[in-house]
Design a protein around this motif. Structure first.
Motif, mmCIF file in Angstrom:
data_model
loop_
_atom_site.group_PDB
_atom_site.id
_atom_site.type_symbol
_atom_site.label_atom_id
_atom_site.label_comp_id
_atom_site.label_asym_id
_atom_site.label_seq_id
_atom_site.Cartn_x
_atom_site.Cartn_y
_atom_site.Cartn_z
ATOM 1 N N PHE A 245 0.869 -1.321 0.038
ATOM 2 C CA PHE A 245 -0.007 -0.027 0.134
ATOM 3 C C PHE A 245 0.928 1.298 -0.289
ATOM 4 C CE2 PHE A 245 -3.628 -2.292 1.957
ATOM 5 C CZ PHE A 245 -4.629 -2.372 0.670
ATOM 6 N N ASP A 246 2.346 1.099 0.527
ATOM 7 C CA ASP A 246 2.914 2.434 0.510
ATOM 8 C C ASP A 246 3.294 2.989 -0.802
ATOM 9 O OD1 ASP A 246 4.487 -0.078 -0.068
ATOM 10 O OD2 ASP A 246 6.410 0.817 0.554
ATOM 11 N N GLN A 247 2.895 1.943 -1.852
ATOM 12 C CA GLN A 247 3.349 2.380 -3.292
ATOM 13 C C GLN A 247 2.445 3.506 -3.727
ATOM 14 O OE1 GLN A 247 6.124 1.375 -5.020
ATOM 15 N NE2 GLN A 247 6.414 0.601 -3.105
ATOM 16 N N ALA A 284 -1.074 9.157 2.215
ATOM 17 C CA ALA A 284 -2.413 8.389 2.064
ATOM 18 C C ALA A 284 -2.685 7.719 3.264
ATOM 19 C CB ALA A 284 -2.134 7.545 1.004
ATOM 20 N N THR A 285 -3.650 7.647 3.678
ATOM 21 C CA THR A 285 -4.577 6.576 4.769
ATOM 22 C C THR A 285 -5.621 5.591 4.088
ATOM 23 O OG1 THR A 285 -4.163 8.112 6.551
ATOM 24 C CG2 THR A 285 -5.963 6.399 6.718
ATOM 25 N N ILE A 286 -5.313 4.252 4.248
ATOM 26 C CA ILE A 286 -6.199 3.331 3.950
ATOM 27 C C ILE A 286 -6.560 2.336 4.722
ATOM 28 C CG2 ILE A 286 -5.888 1.259 2.394
ATOM 29 C CD1 ILE A 286 -3.464 2.418 0.821
ATOM 30 N N THR A 295 -1.356 4.286 7.124
ATOM 31 C CA THR A 295 -0.871 5.680 6.847
ATOM 32 C C THR A 295 0.417 5.720 6.267
ATOM 33 O OG1 THR A 295 -2.655 6.512 8.315
ATOM 34 C CG2 THR A 295 -0.985 8.215 7.708
ATOM 35 N N PHE A 296 0.923 6.364 5.287
ATOM 36 C CA PHE A 296 2.248 6.614 4.611
ATOM 37 C C PHE A 296 2.258 8.072 4.167
ATOM 38 C CE2 PHE A 296 0.377 2.418 3.636
ATOM 39 C CZ PHE A 296 1.380 1.441 4.265
ATOM 40 N N GLY A 297 3.560 8.432 4.393
ATOM 41 C CA GLY A 297 4.074 9.653 3.605
ATOM 42 C C GLY A 297 3.572 10.924 4.800
ATOM 43 N N GLU A 298 4.017 11.983 4.260
ATOM 44 C CA GLU A 298 3.829 13.302 5.035
ATOM 45 C C GLU A 298 3.908 14.376 4.207
ATOM 46 O OE1 GLU A 298 6.549 13.847 8.159
ATOM 47 O OE2 GLU A 298 8.150 13.613 6.776
ATOM 48 N N THR A 299 3.043 15.417 4.515
ATOM 49 C CA THR A 299 3.163 16.800 3.634
ATOM 50 C C THR A 299 4.470 17.450 3.711
ATOM 51 O OG1 THR A 299 1.897 18.018 4.934
ATOM 52 C CG2 THR A 299 0.772 16.623 3.248
#
Length: 310
Positions: A245-247, A284-286, A295-299
């Motif tokens: 999902f991190d993709q 993204a949150t899935i 939840t992956f990443g950050e702004t």
């Protein structure tokens, strides 16, 4: 499933009926095809851009704006939500049709792609549209010619008079709106490329800040990509778990941490040399139904501040 071209044409009719209020202009080519200028010579605007994004998603998504902040300054955000993400985002909104001719260069998105059905998404979903009218939105600094319209008509197996080409430059208000509205689509496409079945995604919401308009297309292209890759957020509800999902998110923050203008310059503006993994939302949150939440990443507002000139 009803024809996504039929649904999009209803929105095209709305654009034509309210062209004056939206700041857009329609032209009939010699071939009989209709070009609708959303932001090449016409001024367009945010409302025009939202309707354009609805045409791109064939009316299967809700597009709206809200006020937010970037680096402490007021900034509009464009939000898109859909409960038919595979059709709305992959089979319609995705910019998957290159339009390259001697005197014209553009990129097509919208439901006309489903009348051709040559991309892998259509084979996987087994969705191929049939309708006697079609809409292909075109991203270009020039308005389409008869050669473009006749090519689209031939590929879609319709008459040129049945072709509608809403057109906009990236460096327009409509272009900034539609760019921000792609956060969810890019996340969906990244997961599809990673091997996740898009039919497992039952609802998607995405948002990204509206990039400042620049009539320099290189600057505009960089800013609209920065808006999504450093400020875009996506939420998905899915039915099946997945190891990758991190993709869904962009890798640009991790790998480069610089505005897209520098990234494109390093590639000498040859987009084939740019890692496709950099295109996507920042975060993204899935939610997996009856399963875990990821939840992956950050702004990164510092990159946005530099890119937006804040």
């Amino acid at each position: 499933m009803d024809s996504i071209n039929r649904m999009a044409i209803e929105l095209v009719d709305e654009a034509l009926d309210f062209a004056g209020e939206l700041g857009i202009e329609a032209y009939e080519l010699d071939s009989g095809a209709t070009v609708i200028d959303f932001g090449v010579d016409a001024d367009g605007g945010v409302e025009a851009g939202m309707l354009l994004a609805e045409i791109q998603t064939a009316g299967l998504a809700t597009v709206q704006t809200r006020m937010g902040e970037v680096a402490g300054t007021p900034r509009p955000y464009v939000e898109l939500s859909t409960d038919r993400p595979a059709l709305a985002l992959l089979c319609s909104q995705k910019a998957g049709w290159e339009l390259v001719f001697d005197d014209f260069d553009g990129l097509g998105s919208g439901p006309a792609r489903a009348l051709v059905g040559e991309e892998e998404e259509f084979h996987h979903l087994e969705y191929y549209d049939e309708f006697d009218l079609t809409a292909l939105t075109v991203e270009s600094i020039e308005l389409p010619t008869d050669e473009v319209a006749e090519h689209v008509a031939e590929m879609c197996d319709v008459e040129p008079t049945a072709v509608f080409l809403p057109t906009y430059a990236t460096g327009s208000l409509a272009g900034s709106v539609t760019g921000a509205a792609r956060a969810a689509e890019l996340a969906m496409f990244n997961l599809f490329e990673a091997g996740y079945d898009p039919e497992h995604v039952i609802s998607v919401n995405g948002a990204a800040p509206l990039a400042p308009v620049s009539y320099d297309e290189s600057v505009a292209m960089s800013r609209t990509n920065d808006a999504v890759a450093y400020g875009g957020r996506v939420h998905m509800t899915v039915t099946e778990d997945f190891d990758d999902f991190d993709q869904a998110i962009s890798t640009v923050g991790e790998e480069y941490g610089v505005p897209f203008e520098q990234l494109f310059e390093d590639a000498e503006w040859d987009f084939g040399e740019v890692d496709p993994g950099v295109f996507g939302p920042a975060q993204a949150t899935i939610d997996v139904i009856d399963g875990p939440t990821y939840t992956f990443g950050e702004t990164d507002e510092s990159v946005l501040a530099d890119s937006f000139g804040l």
